[in-house]
Write a protein that holds these residues in place. Structure first.
Motif, PDB file in Angstrom:
ATOM      1  N   ASP A 287       0.834  -1.209   0.000  1.00  0.00           N
ATOM      2  CA  ASP A 287       0.000   0.000   0.000  1.00  0.00           C
ATOM      3  C   ASP A 287       0.867   1.256   0.000  1.00  0.00           C
ATOM      4  OD1 ASP A 287      -2.421  -1.570   2.230  1.00  0.00           O
ATOM      5  OD2 ASP A 287      -2.179  -1.657   0.036  1.00  0.00           O
ATOM      6  N   LYS A 288       1.938   1.220   0.818  1.00  0.00           N
ATOM      7  CA  LYS A 288       2.808   2.411   0.888  1.00  0.00           C
ATOM      8  C   LYS A 288       3.507   2.667  -0.441  1.00  0.00           C
ATOM      9  CE  LYS A 288       1.601   2.856   5.066  1.00  0.00           C
ATOM     10  NZ  LYS A 288       0.517   3.799   5.346  1.00  0.00           N
ATOM     11  N   ASP A 289       3.912   1.557  -1.112  1.00  0.00           N
ATOM     12  CA  ASP A 289       4.539   1.726  -2.441  1.00  0.00           C
ATOM     13  C   ASP A 289       3.566   2.354  -3.422  1.00  0.00           C
ATOM     14  OD1 ASP A 289       6.911   0.687  -1.593  1.00  0.00           O
ATOM     15  OD2 ASP A 289       6.465  -1.388  -2.211  1.00  0.00           O
ATOM     16  N   ALA A 290       2.290   1.896  -3.357  1.00  0.00           N
ATOM     17  CA  ALA A 290       1.288   2.495  -4.258  1.00  0.00           C
ATOM     18  C   ALA A 290       1.114   3.975  -3.941  1.00  0.00           C
ATOM     19  CB  ALA A 290      -0.040   1.745  -4.117  1.00  0.00           C
ATOM     20  N   LEU A 291       1.070   4.274  -2.631  1.00  0.00           N
ATOM     21  CA  LEU A 291       0.922   5.675  -2.226  1.00  0.00           C
ATOM     22  C   LEU A 291       2.114   6.521  -2.690  1.00  0.00           C
ATOM     23  CD1 LEU A 291      -0.678   7.796  -0.673  1.00  0.00           C
ATOM     24  CD2 LEU A 291       0.525   7.070   1.417  1.00  0.00           C
ATOM     25  N   ILE A 292       3.333   5.919  -2.603  1.00  0.00           N
ATOM     26  CA  ILE A 292       4.527   6.657  -3.068  1.00  0.00           C
ATOM     27  C   ILE A 292       4.443   6.917  -4.563  1.00  0.00           C
ATOM     28  CG2 ILE A 292       7.013   6.396  -3.445  1.00  0.00           C
ATOM     29  CD1 ILE A 292       7.081   4.924  -0.706  1.00  0.00           C
ATOM     30  N   ASP A 293       3.985   5.905  -5.332  1.00  0.00           N
ATOM     31  CA  ASP A 293       3.847   6.112  -6.790  1.00  0.00           C
ATOM     32  C   ASP A 293       2.847   7.217  -7.075  1.00  0.00           C
ATOM     33  OD1 ASP A 293       4.128   2.532  -7.402  1.00  0.00           O
ATOM     34  OD2 ASP A 293       5.670   4.100  -7.258  1.00  0.00           O
ATOM     35  N   THR A 294       1.721   7.199  -6.279  1.00  0.00           N
ATOM     36  CA  THR A 294       0.713   8.254  -6.460  1.00  0.00           C
ATOM     37  C   THR A 294       1.320   9.637  -6.196  1.00  0.00           C
ATOM     38  OG1 THR A 294      -0.973   6.689  -5.725  1.00  0.00           O
ATOM     39  CG2 THR A 294      -1.566   9.031  -5.740  1.00  0.00           C
ATOM     40  N   LEU A 295       2.145   9.721  -5.118  1.00  0.00           N
ATOM     41  CA  LEU A 295       2.783  11.005  -4.791  1.00  0.00           C
ATOM     42  C   LEU A 295       3.739  11.454  -5.897  1.00  0.00           C
ATOM     43  CD1 LEU A 295       3.519  10.514  -0.983  1.00  0.00           C
ATOM     44  CD2 LEU A 295       1.905  12.124  -2.016  1.00  0.00           C
ATOM     45  N   LYS A 296       4.458  10.468  -6.455  1.00  0.00           N
ATOM     46  CA  LYS A 296       5.382  10.819  -7.552  1.00  0.00           C
ATOM     47  C   LYS A 296       4.631  11.367  -8.744  1.00  0.00           C
ATOM     48  CE  LYS A 296       9.195   7.658  -6.519  1.00  0.00           C
ATOM     49  NZ  LYS A 296       9.965   6.485  -6.987  1.00  0.00           N
ATOM     50  N   SER A 297       3.499  10.723  -9.087  1.00  0.00           N
ATOM     51  CA  SER A 297       2.719  11.194 -10.241  1.00  0.00           C
ATOM     52  C   SER A 297       2.155  12.578  -9.951  1.00  0.00           C
ATOM     53  CB  SER A 297       1.593  10.198 -10.540  1.00  0.00           C
ATOM     54  OG  SER A 297       0.720  10.094  -9.426  1.00  0.00           O
ATOM     55  N   GLU A 298       1.731  12.771  -8.687  1.00  0.00           N
ATOM     56  CA  GLU A 298       1.201  14.090  -8.350  1.00  0.00           C
ATOM     57  C   GLU A 298       2.300  15.159  -8.416  1.00  0.00           C
ATOM     58  OE1 GLU A 298      -2.318  12.659  -5.237  1.00  0.00           O
ATOM     59  OE2 GLU A 298      -0.480  13.592  -4.526  1.00  0.00           O
ATOM     60  N   ALA A 299       3.496  14.759  -7.971  1.00  0.00           N
ATOM     61  CA  ALA A 299       4.605  15.738  -8.075  1.00  0.00           C
ATOM     62  C   ALA A 299       4.932  16.032  -9.519  1.00  0.00           C
ATOM     63  CB  ALA A 299       5.836  15.175  -7.356  1.00  0.00           C
ATOM     64  N   ALA A 300       4.878  15.025 -10.384  1.00  0.00           N
ATOM     65  CA  ALA A 300       5.174  15.246 -11.799  1.00  0.00           C
ATOM     66  C   ALA A 300       4.165  16.166 -12.435  1.00  0.00           C
ATOM     67  CB  ALA A 300       5.226  13.900 -12.532  1.00  0.00           C
ATOM     68  N   GLN A 301       2.917  16.058 -12.011  1.00  0.00           N
ATOM     69  CA  GLN A 301       1.871  16.913 -12.576  1.00  0.00           C
ATOM     70  C   GLN A 301       1.763  18.243 -11.870  1.00  0.00           C
ATOM     71  OE1 GLN A 301      -1.611  14.521 -12.263  1.00  0.00           O
ATOM     72  NE2 GLN A 301      -0.892  12.945 -13.706  1.00  0.00           N
TER      73      GLN A 301
ATOM     74  N   ASP B 163       1.105  12.698   6.249  1.00  0.00           N
ATOM     75  CA  ASP B 163       0.443  11.442   6.602  1.00  0.00           C
ATOM     76  C   ASP B 163       1.324  10.249   6.326  1.00  0.00           C
ATOM     77  OD1 ASP B 163      -2.745  12.719   5.397  1.00  0.00           O
ATOM     78  OD2 ASP B 163      -1.697  12.970   7.346  1.00  0.00           O
ATOM     79  N   LEU B 164       2.030  10.336   5.153  1.00  0.00           N
ATOM     80  CA  LEU B 164       2.906   9.227   4.776  1.00  0.00           C
ATOM     81  C   LEU B 164       4.036   9.060   5.790  1.00  0.00           C
ATOM     82  CD1 LEU B 164       3.782   7.051   2.766  1.00  0.00           C
ATOM     83  CD2 LEU B 164       5.016   8.836   1.506  1.00  0.00           C
ATOM     84  N   LEU B 165       4.595  10.168   6.218  1.00  0.00           N
ATOM     85  CA  LEU B 165       5.669  10.094   7.195  1.00  0.00           C
ATOM     86  C   LEU B 165       5.169   9.481   8.503  1.00  0.00           C
ATOM     87  CD1 LEU B 165       7.465  13.519   6.626  1.00  0.00           C
ATOM     88  CD2 LEU B 165       8.374  11.249   6.164  1.00  0.00           C
ATOM     89  N   LYS B 166       3.935   9.866   8.916  1.00  0.00           N
ATOM     90  CA  LYS B 166       3.388   9.316  10.143  1.00  0.00           C
ATOM     91  C   LYS B 166       3.191   7.806  10.017  1.00  0.00           C
ATOM     92  CE  LYS B 166       1.006  13.513  11.658  1.00  0.00           C
ATOM     93  NZ  LYS B 166      -0.319  14.148  11.936  1.00  0.00           N
ATOM     94  N   GLU B 167       2.633   7.372   8.861  1.00  0.00           N
ATOM     95  CA  GLU B 167       2.417   5.946   8.655  1.00  0.00           C
ATOM     96  C   GLU B 167       3.734   5.197   8.618  1.00  0.00           C
ATOM     97  OE1 GLU B 167      -1.666   6.480   5.997  1.00  0.00           O
ATOM     98  OE2 GLU B 167       0.146   5.675   5.116  1.00  0.00           O
ATOM     99  N   LEU B 168       4.757   5.805   8.002  1.00  0.00           N
ATOM    100  CA  LEU B 168       6.068   5.152   7.942  1.00  0.00           C
ATOM    101  C   LEU B 168       6.667   5.005   9.338  1.00  0.00           C
ATOM    102  CD1 LEU B 168       7.667   6.815   4.791  1.00  0.00           C
ATOM    103  CD2 LEU B 168       7.038   4.428   5.058  1.00  0.00           C
ATOM    104  N   GLU B 169       6.458   6.028  10.181  1.00  0.00           N
ATOM    105  CA  GLU B 169       6.954   5.938  11.543  1.00  0.00           C
ATOM    106  C   GLU B 169       6.244   4.826  12.314  1.00  0.00           C
ATOM    107  OE1 GLU B 169       9.400   7.345  13.067  1.00  0.00           O
ATOM    108  OE2 GLU B 169      10.002   8.487  11.295  1.00  0.00           O
TER     109      GLU B 169
END
Length: 970
Positions: free
Chosen positions: A774-788, A801-807
């Motif tokens: 799930d986190k990998d999917a979320l990271i890919d989503t963030l990358k696409s959002e950053a690209a756009q 939120d991602l940082l909190k979940e990673l912690e």
């Protein structure tokens, strides 16, 4: 034989033949006789006639005699007669006839043409020289004749070798360059001549020295060959054998040959120095306490020895070679020995003079030698410095003129490039250092400067000028010197006293010396120029001297006055309002005239004595009256004459431009100096860094060696560990083979619990894998959002939120790791308890147990052991999966960091975009304002202008009409 009896015996009857006829008959006899004895007698007769009938014998018999040398090589006696005859014909020197009683011949009557006629000796010598040169030219027309003589030198027979040496010497005296050229190209020619020095017969060796003297005159190539034929070693050996300075004429000849080899020949001088031959010269100058009664030969020998030392340190040599020889002479003690002669008593005057000149050139420009000379004291009571004793001789008019010149030269060489010595001399004149109880060099110079003897005035002025040469500090210090005049009058400065004596109209020699001193003093010293101009009488005196029309002797004084006035212009700093550069030039133009001034100035360099003094540093003058110019002063004139001429002709504007250029150049020089300093600092830093690199490299090598050593130790420990592990395995196998009667039931329960915990860990592992996906999917989503380039606020909240979940994920993984470690620890305890139970069972078991029961227990134990191994493998796989999860977590963390960086960049871009929009809005507002103002102006001018509201309304109407049309069509 009647003819020979008539010639060599008594008187024959009948008329006597003339000398020419007799010589002709003898020549015919030499040419036609077949018997060797007849030819020998004829040649002997020609020899006896060759001195009185030189012309006839040389003209008629030379070819026959040369033929004898070529054909009768086997008979040494006839060769000796032929060589003696040729020598008598060619030689110009009158020598004593040899005492050859067996060869005595009755002289024939001299014809009237050849009778002794009384004539001046000069004319007779000139005719003899011409005759010798003529016969020499005839002899060397064929170079093979000279080569033949060189071949005859190899004959050991005394009657052949000695005449050949004398004949070759006579040829070199008459036509040196031509004979030198023939010998130079002859194979082994010079080497054959060098062999003469090794001859055991002193007569041949001594005449060989004379031959080599003539051979080496003015021919550098032959000088080099002779030097490299070990000439220095041989000559110094001969000088030592003959008694050095106490030796005879042979020592003199050796020294003359050494002078020929070394003078103006830098290659031989370097070879002499490198061969350590300078050290061998020191014993020559060892003199005893009793120096009375020197023989003329000893004086001559010592004089030549001193000249030989001077050749090695002559000022005309290259500076590097001279400095090297001076250093060698100091180190070997030669300079100390010369100073001993200098201070000794009873030394002849000419030797003392030459010794002073030699010491002068040994110390000239050498700081070490100059310092040593300054420390030398005369053996007096109380001891006085050698410089003071020498200056006392210089200012004493009763001393010989050449001795005074030598002392002046010594003082000049002592001060040459010696700022330390210059300061010491000037210090003896300053009020704070004057000692009333002793005589100092400064007091002697002042006494000579103001004495009644013009030569003492000149010598003292030149000596004092050398104390100021190229030394600005001492020029300024000398301005402090005050002189006491008559009783009751205030003291005057040395500068003022010099100008006072100059204005009193003393002798030309005195005035020239004072003017040279003043020119040297104030040149390149603006402070001294100001002091000189401060005296109101000096400038009028100089202009009056220059403008007058006086005699030839006074023109030199006028030229020096013009030079002094020109120096006052060129080095003027305009500190005196009445005597600025411009005012002095105006004064010259009004009272003297620029052209007249330049003409008087140029007369100095045109003077005959100026040219003579400019040739060499040593002051050598035929008489005291011609002692007018100093060598160093001629350099100053040459340097200043042109610049003073330009300075007089320049206008004030040109001078201003030159000053500006000078300032610019000074600024450039300062910049260059700064850059040089910066480069030096950088070089120092680079050097320091290089040293650090070297030290760190060495440390790195040491650390690498330490690491290698530690790795080897680790490998050794691993090997030991493996050995111990193998031993422990063998012990476990031996223990497992023992009989076990019971198995603890607790192991089964604990193993069941371990299996449940392992399953739980599997479930947690699967859950973590799902969460990681799930986190990998979320990271890919963030990358696409950053690209756009999505909105920054949403991205920031997602990242948070991602940082909190990673912690949270990281804390779960750590918790699981601790649980796994706890399980491992419990499992180890269970294994230990199982092994303990087995050992107890084995130890307490009955030896008579049932074999089937034992087998069953063994099977159960093996199964439990296998299951334990399986659990170990699962635990290991879980540990590996945990490590993978940690690696993926680290990767996710780095990805989050990258996204945070990109998020920061996006925020920066958004801020910049907002700023650009604000700027555009401001521009649009300004444009709207301008458009509104322009519309108002157009309306005021009566033009029809549509407002934006009207335009919008019209556009709306047009849109409505288009819609109605579309509806109608439908």
């Amino acid at each position: 034989m009647n003819f020979f009896r008539g010639v060599m015996g008594g008187q024959a009857a009948g008329p006597q033949p003339s000398g020419a006829e007799t010589i002709q008959k003898l020549c015919d006899r030499v040419a036609s006789s077949t018997l060797l004895e007849d030819r020998r007698d004829a040649v002997r007769a020609l020899k006896s006639l060759s001195k009185k009938y030189r012309m006839e014998v040389g003209t008629q018999a030379m070819d026959h005699l040369i033929n004898i040398l070529q054909t009768d090589r086997s008979d040494s006696e006839i060769l000796g007669y032929a060589l003696d005859t040729l020598y008598n014909v060619i030689c110009n020197d009158e020598e004593e006839e040899q005492d050859e009683s067996e060869d005595a011949v009755t002289p024939l009557p001299v014809s009237g043409k050849h009778k002794n006629v009384s004539m001046p000796d000069e004319n007779a010598q000139k005719q003899a020289d011409d005759l010798g040169a003529h016969f020499t030219d005839k002899f060397i027309q064929d170079p093979e004749h000279v080569t033949l003589l060189l071949t005859l030198l190899e004959e050991f027979d005394f009657h052949v070798r000695w005449p050949a040496v004398k004949l070759l010497t006579a040829l070199l005296k008459n036509q040196g360059p031509q004979v030198q050229g023939i010998i130079l190209v002859s194979p082994m020619g010079v080497s054959r001549l060098m062999d003469l020095l090794a001859d055991s017969r002193e007569v041949i060796r001594n005449d060989g020295l004379l031959l080599l003297q003539q051979l080496t005159k003015g021919n550098a190539a032959i000088q080099k060959i002779v030097a490299f034929e070990n000439a220095f070693e041989r000559l110094l050996d001969i000088i030592t054998e003959e008694g050095s300075s106490d030796g005879g004429i042979v020592v003199e000849d050796c020294l003359l040959l050494l002078l020929n080899l070394l003078k103006n020949n830098s290659s031989n001088q370097n070879f002499f120095k490198e061969g350590s031959y300078i050290q061998r010269m020191k014993p020559w100058f060892e003199v005893g306490d009793d120096n009375s009664g020197w023989s003329a030969q000893k004086v001559t020998n010592l004089h030549l020895m001193l000249q030989l030392v001077r050749v090695m340190v002559s000022p005309v040599n290259s500076p590097g070679a001279t400095a090297s020889c001076q250093k060698s002479m100091y180190l070997c003690g030669l300079l100390q020995q010369l100073c001993t002669i200098l201070m000794a008593t009873g030394v002849p005057a000419d030797i003392l003079t030459e010794t002073i000149n030699t010491v002068s050139e040994v110390i000239r420009g050498s700081q070490v030698n100059q310092d040593y000379f300054a420390s030398v004291n005369a053996p007096s009571n109380p001891p006085r410095p050698a410089i003071v004793v020498l200056l006392m001789s210089m200012v004493n008019e009763r001393q010989p003129f050449v001795l005074r010149c030598a002392v002046l030269y010594c003082f000049q060489c002592f001060l040459y490039k010696n700022q330390k010595g210059q300061g010491e001399i000037v210090a003896t004149l300053l009020p704070s250092t004057i000692d009333a109880n002793s005589i100092s060099a400064g007091q002697l110079l002042c006494g000579g400067l103001f004495s009644a003897d013009s030569l003492s005035n000149w010598c003292a002025a030149v000596a004092l000028a050398h104390a100021l040469q190229d030394n600005l500090t001492q020029k300024e210090q000398l301005l402090r010197v005050q002189l006491a005049t008559s009783m009751g009058n205030p003291p005057v400065s040395l500068l003022q006293q010099c100008t006072n004596i100059l204005s009193q109209g003393s002798k030309v020699q005195t005035r020239v010396g004072l003017l040279m001193l003043l020119c040297t003093w104030i040149s390149n010293c603006p402070i001294a120029v100001t002091h000189f101009l401060h005296n109101q009488e000096n400038v009028p005196f100089l202009t009056a001297q220059i403008s007058e029309n006086l005699g030839e002797d006074e023109r030199l004084v006028q030229g020096l006055c013009a030079l002094l006035l020109g120096i006052c212009i060129y080095y003027n700093d305009n500190s005196l309002e009445n005597y600025t550069k411009e005012k002095l030039k105006q004064l010259i133009e009004k009272r003297i005239g620029k052209e007249n001034f330049v003409e008087k100035l140029s007369f100095v360099a045109k003077h005959e004595l100026y040219s003579r003094a400019a040739q060499k540093p040593q002051p050598v003058f035929p008489s005291p009256e011609q002692m007018l110019f100093d060598h160093e002063f001629t350099k100053l004139v040459k340097e200043l004459e042109g610049v003073i001429t330009k300075a007089v002709h320049k206008s004030s504007e040109e001078e201003k431009k030159e000053e500006e250029v000078k300032k610019t150049l000074e600024q450039h020089d300062n910049i260059v100096t700064q850059y040089k300093e910066l480069i030096r600092e950088q070089d120092a830093q680079i050097q320091e860094l290089k040293e650090k690199v070297v030290s760190m490299s060495s440390q790195n090598e040491q650390l690498q060696a330490t690491v290698t050593q530690q790795l080897s130790q680790i490998q050794q420990h691993k090997d030991q560990y493996n050995i111990l592990k193998l031993k422990l395995g063998k012990d476990n196998q031996s223990n497992s083979q023992g009989d076990g009667s019971q198995v603890n039931g607790l192991q089964t329960e604990e193993l069941t619990q371990l299996r449940e915990e392992v399953e739980e860990l599997h479930k947690q592992h699967a859950l973590l894998q799902t969460q990681l996906g799930d986190k990998d999917a979320l990271i890919d989503t963030l990358k696409s959002e950053a690209a756009q380039k999505a909105e920054c606020s949403a991205g920031a909240s997602d990242n948070t939120d991602l940082l909190k979940e990673l912690e949270a994920l990281r804390s779960q993984v750590q918790l699981q790791s601790s649980e796994i470690n706890l399980l491992k620890t419990e499992r180890q305890d269970l294994l230990k308890r199982a092994e303990t139970g087995l050992s107890d069972t084995v130890s307490t078991g009955d030896s008579s147990s049932d074999p089937a029961k034992m087998a069953d227990l063994e099977n159960r134990l093996a199964a439990q052991t296998a299951e334990t191994e399986k659990l170990k493998d699962e635990t290991k796989s879980l540990s590996e999966s945990r490590a993978d999860l940690e690696q993926q977590l680290a990767s996710a963390t780095s990805t989050v960091a990258i996204l945070q960086t990109e998020n920061a960049k996006l925020q920066t871009e958004v801020q910049e975009s907002k700023k650009e929009q604000d700027d555009l809005l401001m521009l649009l507002a300004d444009q709207d304002q301008k458009i509104h103002s322009l519309k108002q102006k157009l309306k005021s001018l009566g033009q029809t202008v549509e407002d934006e509201d009207d335009l919008d309304a019209r556009d709306q109407t047009d849109d409505d009409e288009e819609e109605e049309d579309d509806d109608n069509e439908d």
